[in-house]
Enzyme design. Structure first.
Site, PDB file in Angstrom:
ATOM      1  N   LYS A 181       0.855  -1.188   0.000  1.00 49.07           N
ATOM      2  CA  LYS A 181       0.000   0.000   0.000  1.00 49.07           C
ATOM      3  C   LYS A 181       0.899   1.248   0.000  1.00 49.07           C
ATOM      4  O   LYS A 181       1.495   1.612   1.008  1.00 49.07           O
ATOM      5  CB  LYS A 181      -0.895   0.041   1.235  1.00 49.07           C
ATOM      6  CG  LYS A 181      -1.788   1.282   1.261  1.00 49.07           C
ATOM      7  CD  LYS A 181      -1.896   1.802   2.663  1.00 49.07           C
ATOM      8  CE  LYS A 181      -2.040   3.275   2.866  1.00 49.07           C
ATOM      9  NZ  LYS A 181      -1.838   4.226   1.858  1.00 49.07           N
ATOM     10  N   GLY A 229       5.084   7.915   9.828  1.00 52.74           N
ATOM     11  CA  GLY A 229       5.159   8.726  11.038  1.00 52.74           C
ATOM     12  C   GLY A 229       4.966   7.918  12.317  1.00 52.74           C
ATOM     13  O   GLY A 229       4.384   6.828  12.309  1.00 52.74           O
ATOM     14  N   GLU A 268       9.620   1.642  10.595  1.00 52.22           N
ATOM     15  CA  GLU A 268      10.656   2.602  10.206  1.00 52.22           C
ATOM     16  C   GLU A 268      10.024   3.976  10.346  1.00 52.22           C
ATOM     17  O   GLU A 268       9.293   4.427   9.473  1.00 52.22           O
ATOM     18  CB  GLU A 268      11.074   2.369   8.739  1.00 52.22           C
ATOM     19  CG  GLU A 268      11.649   0.998   8.462  1.00 52.22           C
ATOM     20  CD  GLU A 268      13.047   0.810   9.026  1.00 52.22           C
ATOM     21  OE1 GLU A 268      13.703   1.818   9.370  1.00 52.22           O
ATOM     22  OE2 GLU A 268      13.467  -0.346   9.157  1.00 52.22           O
ATOM     23  N   CYS A 293      13.600  11.375   6.453  1.00 55.62           N
ATOM     24  CA  CYS A 293      13.527  10.870   7.827  1.00 55.62           C
ATOM     25  C   CYS A 293      14.825  11.122   8.586  1.00 55.62           C
ATOM     26  O   CYS A 293      14.824  11.373   9.779  1.00 55.62           O
ATOM     27  CB  CYS A 293      13.221   9.385   7.818  1.00 55.62           C
ATOM     28  SG  CYS A 293      14.383   8.418   6.822  1.00 55.62           S
ATOM     29  N   GLU A 319       9.765  16.207  15.154  1.00 50.36           N
ATOM     30  CA  GLU A 319      10.121  16.134  13.729  1.00 50.36           C
ATOM     31  C   GLU A 319       9.261  17.123  12.944  1.00 50.36           C
ATOM     32  O   GLU A 319       8.038  16.997  12.901  1.00 50.36           O
ATOM     33  CB  GLU A 319       9.880  14.709  13.212  1.00 50.36           C
ATOM     34  CG  GLU A 319      10.355  14.518  11.784  1.00 50.36           C
ATOM     35  CD  GLU A 319       9.968  13.163  11.206  1.00 50.36           C
ATOM     36  OE1 GLU A 319       8.798  12.769  11.328  1.00 50.36           O
ATOM     37  OE2 GLU A 319      10.845  12.511  10.609  1.00 50.36           O
TER      38      GLU A 319
HETATM   39  N1  NAD Z   1      12.680   5.544   9.081  1.00 46.65           N
HETATM   40  C1  NAD Z   1      12.639   5.639   7.773  1.00 46.65           C
HETATM   41  O1  NAD Z   1      13.388   4.986   7.052  1.00 46.65           O
HETATM   42  C2  NAD Z   1      11.658   6.577   7.104  1.00 46.65           C
HETATM   43  C3  NAD Z   1      11.730   6.771   5.722  1.00 46.65           C
HETATM   44  C4  NAD Z   1      10.832   7.643   5.120  1.00 46.65           C
HETATM   45  C5  NAD Z   1       9.887   8.322   5.882  1.00 46.65           C
HETATM   46  N2  NAD Z   1       9.848   8.120   7.212  1.00 46.65           N
HETATM   47  C6  NAD Z   1       8.892   8.867   8.037  1.00 46.65           C
HETATM   48  O2  NAD Z   1       7.634   8.959   7.368  1.00 46.65           O
HETATM   49  C7  NAD Z   1       6.939  10.125   7.820  1.00 46.65           C
HETATM   50  C8  NAD Z   1       6.371  10.873   6.630  1.00 46.65           C
HETATM   51  O3  NAD Z   1       5.549  10.059   5.894  1.00 46.65           O
HETATM   52  P1  NAD Z   1       3.948  10.162   5.918  1.00 46.65           P
HETATM   53  O4  NAD Z   1       3.516  11.555   6.230  1.00 46.65           O
HETATM   54  O5  NAD Z   1       3.476   9.523   4.672  1.00 46.65           O
HETATM   55  O6  NAD Z   1       3.612   9.226   7.155  1.00 46.65           O
HETATM   56  P2  NAD Z   1       2.184   8.676   7.614  1.00 46.65           P
HETATM   57  O7  NAD Z   1       2.417   7.904   8.849  1.00 46.65           O
HETATM   58  O8  NAD Z   1       1.169   9.745   7.631  1.00 46.65           O
HETATM   59  O9  NAD Z   1       1.765   7.705   6.413  1.00 46.65           O
HETATM   60  C9  NAD Z   1       2.573   6.632   5.997  1.00 46.65           C
HETATM   61  C10 NAD Z   1       1.701   5.566   5.365  1.00 46.65           C
HETATM   62  O10 NAD Z   1       0.826   5.039   6.354  1.00 46.65           O
HETATM   63  C11 NAD Z   1      -0.504   5.045   5.874  1.00 46.65           C
HETATM   64  N3  NAD Z   1      -1.426   5.128   7.024  1.00 46.65           N
HETATM   65  C12 NAD Z   1      -1.990   6.221   7.575  1.00 46.65           C
HETATM   66  N4  NAD Z   1      -2.791   5.866   8.612  1.00 46.65           N
HETATM   67  C13 NAD Z   1      -2.716   4.522   8.720  1.00 46.65           C
HETATM   68  C14 NAD Z   1      -3.293   3.560   9.611  1.00 46.65           C
HETATM   69  N5  NAD Z   1      -4.128   3.910  10.587  1.00 46.65           N
HETATM   70  N6  NAD Z   1      -2.975   2.261   9.439  1.00 46.65           N
HETATM   71  C15 NAD Z   1      -2.114   1.877   8.477  1.00 46.65           C
HETATM   72  N7  NAD Z   1      -1.555   2.731   7.592  1.00 46.65           N
HETATM   73  C16 NAD Z   1      -1.836   4.049   7.722  1.00 46.65           C
HETATM   74  C17 NAD Z   1      -0.534   6.231   4.939  1.00 46.65           C
HETATM   75  O11 NAD Z   1      -1.641   6.169   4.068  1.00 46.65           O
HETATM   76  C18 NAD Z   1       0.810   6.084   4.248  1.00 46.65           C
HETATM   77  O12 NAD Z   1       0.751   5.132   3.233  1.00 46.65           O
HETATM   78  C19 NAD Z   1       7.970  10.942   8.582  1.00 46.65           C
HETATM   79  O13 NAD Z   1       7.764  10.810   9.947  1.00 46.65           O
HETATM   80  C20 NAD Z   1       9.291  10.296   8.171  1.00 46.65           C
HETATM   81  O14 NAD Z   1      10.332  10.478   9.098  1.00 46.65           O
HETATM   82  C21 NAD Z   1      10.696   7.264   7.849  1.00 46.65           C
HETATM   83  C1  BTL Z   2      15.584   6.285   4.297  1.00 45.97           C
HETATM   84  N1  BTL Z   2      15.794   7.448   3.421  1.00 45.97           N
HETATM   85  C2  BTL Z   2      16.942   8.210   3.912  1.00 45.97           C
HETATM   86  C3  BTL Z   2      16.082   7.000   2.068  1.00 45.97           C
HETATM   87  C4  BTL Z   2      14.611   8.266   3.315  1.00 45.97           C
HETATM   88  C5  BTL Z   2      14.090   8.806   4.541  1.00 45.97           C
HETATM   89  O1  BTL Z   2      13.145   9.571   4.509  1.00 45.97           O
END
Ligand code: NAD
Ligand code: BTL
Length: 490
Positions: free
Chosen positions: A174, A228, A249, A283, A384
């Site tokens: 997804k 997130g 993650e 991230c 963040e």
């Molecule tokens: N640690 C890592 O490697 C990494 C990499 C990239 C992004 N991130 C993190 O991602 C965040 C930004 O991404 P975002 O705004 O898309 O995050 P988000 O948590 O809002 O959404 C991520 C995904 O989860 C889905 N989602 C939302 N509610 C859900 C639920 N109740 N159950 C299951 N899935 C659900 C969303 O539709 C989306 O596909 C930041 O916090 C960033 O640091 C982490």
């Molecule tokens: C994991 N990385 C660094 C590729 C993307 C983070 O948002």
């Protein structure tokens, strides 16, 4: 462009016929219309993956053959890299140069896991029991739910898809509902590479309609989530219902520690890159700058000078160094933090607003922003922001730098800049983070594991461990001379 879901080997529309417009964040134009999946669609996809795992042959296909298909996907990604990069830029606003880099990384990831697929043949254990054999084997986990964010849409998907397939699992992916373009295109490449029907399924839609059922379903054995922290917590709760495995993650608030003996130009350049690459929507962005006090004024002066020259614009223009933020809502969230910082008493030394000018009117642009005079307890230092915002703090001793660097709930990544290599190594060892860079910021590659300490999550992607995450470990014991034990005499 019309985007469909891929369920049980068929390109399909949502059972309820709903659609979503996909928006280009540079100009708010509609670039695609995506079918919007529902719980019902998700359940169909889970069933297809379940049947493919339980009754299909993917999990028992020789690992070398699975590896060949995963490698074929990598080659197809290379062949289609420019098209994929263009789609990623259209969808996220990131520069085309960044998107091309992502596609190179993604192809590497498929090739890496292709090579790893047949390398673990299990282990023979020296059994302490006479006339017996003992071995440990790894098996696929089963049906995997995979949920990805919008900032690196295809890259984060690749980190999950490639190892899951190589290890013999079936899956339901997804992607973020706002950035599905490249993931849909890659599922077309899966078909071309010969991934069998039902093995890899794609459902488009929201977290509520698609993500939640994936984490709740008793037919899903593992959920791997990137996103997130609050969503991660929700997934963790729902996953507990059938005690499914999870990998999270999550976000970061990553320190970038600069000692006075660091190479000045390198450290300034890397600090800019750490915090402002992809508009800080990374991230592992180095959003918390910790500078040794004696260097502070000179460093901040140069940082402000260079940050104010960053060229914002259309990701397709070669001159553009950074694109827009992803959405209206996300820019508003970043803006709200500017007010928080000012109210907390930090000094807004640069930016903090939308850029002016015709070119920026329709995109979700935000200026590179620097807050000085920050202290550890401020929300802008702890939370963040996920935008182009640096907070600057100072330190006078190594001990203080480490203490401040570790002082958040997060533990994703961090960096230290110094010419004293012993000090660099000491800091790296003492930072409670999944990745630490010495005299660099941002490198990640398929061979090295990625993941967080503390509330940045758990589980690892990439590296050898990235494949192991998608396996169960089984001990098989064989008695070569079976005989009654006669414990019970009756
Ligand atoms: N640690 C890592 O490697 C990494 C990499 C990239 C992004 N991130 C993190 O991602 C965040 C930004 O991404 P975002 O705004 O898309 O995050 P988000 O948590 O809002 O959404 C991520 C995904 O989860 C889905 N989602 C939302 N509610 C859900 C639920 N109740 N159950 C299951 N899935 C659900 C969303 O539709 C989306 O596909 C930041 O916090 C960033 O640091 C982490
Ligand atoms: C994991 N990385 C660094 C590729 C993307 C983070 O948002």
């Amino acid at each position: 462009m019309e985007l469909k879901m891929y369920i049980n080997g068929e390109w399909t529309e949502s059972v309820h016929g709903a659609t979503r417009d996909i928006i280009n964040p540079f100009n708010q134009e509609v670039i695609a219309t995506a079918t919007e999946g529902t719980r019902e669609d998700t359940e169909k996809a889970i069933r297809a993956a379940r049947v493919a795992f339980d009754k299909g042959s993917w999990s028992t296909t020789p690992a070398s053959d699975r590896g060949k298909i995963v490698g074929h996907i990598g080659r197809l990604i290379r062949e289609n890299a420019l098209e994929l990069a263009r789609l990623e830029t259209l969808d996220t606003g990131k520069t085309l140069e960044e998107s091309k880099g992502d596609m190179e990384d993604i192809a590497n990831v498929f090739e890496f896991f292709s090579g790893l697929a047949d390398k673990d043949g299990g282990e023979v254990i020296e059994s302490p029991i006479p006339d017996s054999t003992s071995k440990v084997v790894r098996e696929p986990i089963g049906v995997c739910g995979q949920i990805t964010p919008w900032n690196y849409p295809l890259l984060q998907a690749a980190w999950k898809l490639a190892p899951a397939l190589a290890a013999g699992n079936t899956l339901v992916m997804k992607p973020s509902e706002i950035t599905p373009l490249t993931t849909v295109r890659v599922f077309e490449l899966f078909e071309e590479a010969g991934v069998p029907k039902g093995v890899a399924n794609l459902v488009l839609g929201t977290g509520q309609e698609v993500g939640a059922p994936l984490s709740e379903s008793h037919d899903v054995d593992l959920v791997s989530f990137t996103g997130g922290i609050e969503t991660g917590k929700t997934i963790m709760k729902s996953a507990s219902d059938n005690v499914k495995k999870i990998a999270l993650e999550l976000g970061g608030k990553n320190p970038n520690i600069v000692f006075a003996d660091a190479d000045f130009d390198t450290a300034v350049d890397q600090a800019l890159n750490a915090a402002f690459f992809h508009g800080g929507q990374v991230c592992s962005a180095g959003s918390r700058l910790l500078i040794e006090e004696s260097l502070h004024d000179q460093f901040v002066e140069e940082l402000i000078k260079r940050a104010s020259n960053i060229t914002l614009g259309n990701g397709f223009d070669e001159a553009t160094e950074s694109g827009p933020l992803i959405s209206k809502e996300h820019r508003e969230k970043v803006e709200a933090y500017i007010e928080v910082g000012v109210n907390e008493g930090a000094t807004l030394a640069l930016g903090g607003k939308r850029p002016e000018g015709e070119a920026f009117q329709n995109g979700f642009f935000f200026e590179p922003t620097i807050f000085t005079n920050c202290t550890s307890e401020m929300r802008i230092v702890q939370e963040e922001i996920f935008g182009p915002v640096i907070t600057v703090e100072t330190f006078t001793t190594t001990e203080e730098a480490i203490e401040k660097a570790n002082d958040t709930i997060y533990g994703l990544a961090g960096a230290v800049f110094t010419n004293d290599i012993d000090r660099g190594e000491e800091v790296a060892e003492r930072l409670r983070m999944g990745t630490v860079w010495i005299n660099d910021f941002h490198p990640y590659f398929a061979q090295a594991p990625w993941g967080g300490y503390k509330q940045s999550g758990f589980g690892r992607e990439l590296g050898k461990v990235g494949l192991e995450e998608y396996t169960e470990v089984k001990h098989i014991f064989r008695n070569k001379k079976p005989a009654a034990v006669n414990w019970f005499q009756s």
